[in-house]
Design an enzyme around this catalytic site. Structure first.
Site, PDB file in Angstrom:
ATOM      1  N   CYS A  83       0.816  -1.210   0.000  1.00 17.17           N
ATOM      2  CA  CYS A  83       0.000   0.000   0.000  1.00 17.17           C
ATOM      3  C   CYS A  83       0.853   1.265   0.000  1.00 17.17           C
ATOM      4  CB  CYS A  83      -0.925   0.014   1.209  1.00 17.17           C
ATOM      5  SG  CYS A  83      -1.654  -1.600   1.545  1.00 17.17           S
ATOM      6  N   HIS A 332      -8.923   3.555  -1.520  1.00 15.44           N
ATOM      7  CA  HIS A 332      -7.570   3.014  -1.376  1.00 15.44           C
ATOM      8  C   HIS A 332      -7.194   2.151  -2.581  1.00 15.44           C
ATOM      9  CE1 HIS A 332      -3.919   1.509   0.185  1.00 15.44           C
ATOM     10  NE2 HIS A 332      -4.367   0.483   0.861  1.00 15.44           N
TER      11      HIS A 332
END
Ligand code: ZN
Lengths: 384, 101
Positions: A83, A332
């Protein structure tokens, strides 16, 4: 070392993209370069992040993006750090520009997941965990943060409304962000009634699976000379790592990589915590926003929940956190997230964050975590 | 179970690793009950993912198919290894299954 600036930063709307990841990446990269006043031929290197590109049957996407920008001769590579991939790309760009190896570099992060069902997407996300120790024992990405949340709650008991207040704030911010996946506010009642995904985390504690793309142009101050926008001076670009596996961590309170990256960043920048005007932090789950504020030393351990409930982190609070809506509500798209945090800071500095302006925009920090803390980036920016 | 993923200690960096028997019982230090699993646990949800501090030292992660809701388990609960029907490390509450002697 030379002074490095962010001179362009662009994002598409997170959520569901019709086009392929590669097309979206090319589009935002073109926009970021256009904003910067530079030409594509000024770019010396493209750092691309696209963790799940193979689900689109597409690897080696850098040359394709450069080709689409009319600069196929420019070198590129793919940077993967779960991420935190595109903030890792930003770090590479910074190191090369500040070190004098490049005059300008392009950072692009893109992800497309909407062609997958929830089960496949959940499984791909879990691949950033430790497969034999975590995934084989049934952990998912929400499950791992939920495990951290359980340890946190044991040490610092809190009502569900505390995590709820993080979700509500970030949804309210995202409702004012045209790039955001979720553009609607939620109530405490909606939060509390949302189903448990991995106790104690409910559906509204979790970031969504989003498609999205974001790009940042980094250039040397002396190369830009006459910026056409208000540049972000990169005051610090720090990365850190820490033990990934839950069973090997000395304790389960916080992510040591966040602390280490922040300490390094503040040393580099010669700044104090109180000099930061606002933050974009890695809130893949509501609990992660509390951990981020405590790990980076903005509030003492165990008190971030109180700061959230008291409105300290609200858009008009003393220390606004995630005015973009954060991962939680802006969305995200894994590899695009780090770059998109910089887009928010760029828009705040340039008066482009209409309707969600924070009171002071002289100094800002971006905090981006890889998976459950195996890696972390912290960047600090200020005005010229 | 023998683990050879590590060649040095992740906490102190020493490469002089020793093999040591693990205790069979322990205490839950963190857990979650998952209702949305990944593909390898599709038919097992809900279940608990647990971090267990073993008696005699050492922490392991594992899972507990017998735990169906948050109220079925608590931090501090006593658990022990049980033979699993999947490749993961499986635990059961002392209260629910025979405890190894
Ligand atoms: Zn050691």
């Amino acid at each position: 070392m030379r002074e490095a600036w962010v001179v362009g930063a662009a994002s598409n709307r997170f959520g569901k993209m019709k086009e392929t990841g590669r097309e979206a990446a090319t589009r935002v990269a073109f926009e970021a370069i256009r904003q910067s006043g530079l030409e594509p031929k000024d770019i010396g290197y493209t750092f691309v992040s696209n963790c799940f590109g193979l689900t689109e049957k597409q690897g080696h996407v850098g040359p394709l993006i450069n080709g689409g920008l009319g600069i196929p001769e420019v070198p590129s590579c793919t940077i993967e750090s779960a991420c935190s991939s595109s903030s890792a790309g930003l770090h590479e760009a910074f190191v090369h520009v500040a070190g004098g190896f490049l005059d300008a570099a392009l950072v692009v992060g893109v992800e497309k997941l909407s062609h997958l069902d929830t089960l496949s997407a959940t499984s791909y996300f879990a691949e950033a965990a430790d497969y034999p120790f975590e995934t084989k024992n049934g952990a998912t990405f929400p499950g791992l943060y939920a495990t951290l949340a359980s340890a946190y709650q044991q040490a610092f008991p809190m009502k569900p409304e505390v995590l709820g207040s993080v979700a509500i704030k970030n949804h309210a911010n995202a409702a004012r962000n045209p790039h955001a996946h979720f553009q609607k506010e939620i109530s405490m009642d909606t939060y509390l009634r949302s189903p448990m995904i991995a106790s104690p985390l409910r559906l509204y504690d979790c970031c969504p699976f989003s498609d999205g793309a974001a790009a940042v142009v980094v250039a040397a101050k002396e190369f830009v000379k006459h910026p056409v926008t208000e540049p972000l001076v990169v005051r610090a670009s720090a990365r850190a790592g820490s033990i990934t596996e839950m069973q090997d961590r000395p304790d389960l309170l916080g992510l040591p990589a966040s602390r280490a990256a922040a300490d390094t960043a503040f040393r580099q920048a010669h700044l104090e915590r109180r000099q930061i005007d606002f933050l974009e932090v890695h809130d893949c789950f509501t609990i992660a926003e509390l951990l981020a504020l405590e790990d980076m030393g903005f509030v003492p351990r165990g008190t971030a929940g109180t700061a959230e409930v008291d409105g300290v982190t609200a858009r008009d609070g003393k220390l606004p956190v995630n005015p973009s809506g954060g991962l939680k509500a802006k969305g995200h798209p894994v590899s695009a997230t780090g770059a998109s945090q910089v887009v928010e800071i760029f828009e705040q500095f340039n008066g482009l964050a209409k309707g969600r302006e924070v009171p002071r925009t002289d100094t800002a920090l971006a905090h981006n975590v890889g998976a459950t803390g195996g890696s972390c980036s912290v960047h600090i920016f200020s005005r010229r | 179970m023998t683990a050879t993923w590590a060649l040095a200690c992740p906490r102190c960096g020493r490469a002089a690793l020793l093999e040591a028997p693990l205790g069979e019982r322990g205490t839950v230090v963190a857990f979650t009950v998952l209702s949305v699993p990944g593909d390898e646990f599709l038919n097992d949800a809900p279940y608990a993912y647990v971090v267990v501090e073993l008696d005699g030292g050492g922490r392991v992660t594992g899972w507990m198919p017998s735990i169906k809701s948050e109220g079925d388990l608590a931090i501090g609960a006593r658990v022990h290894f049980v033979p699993g029907y999947k490749p993961g490390v499986q635990f059961a509450r002392d209260a629910d299954a025979p405890v190894p002697r």
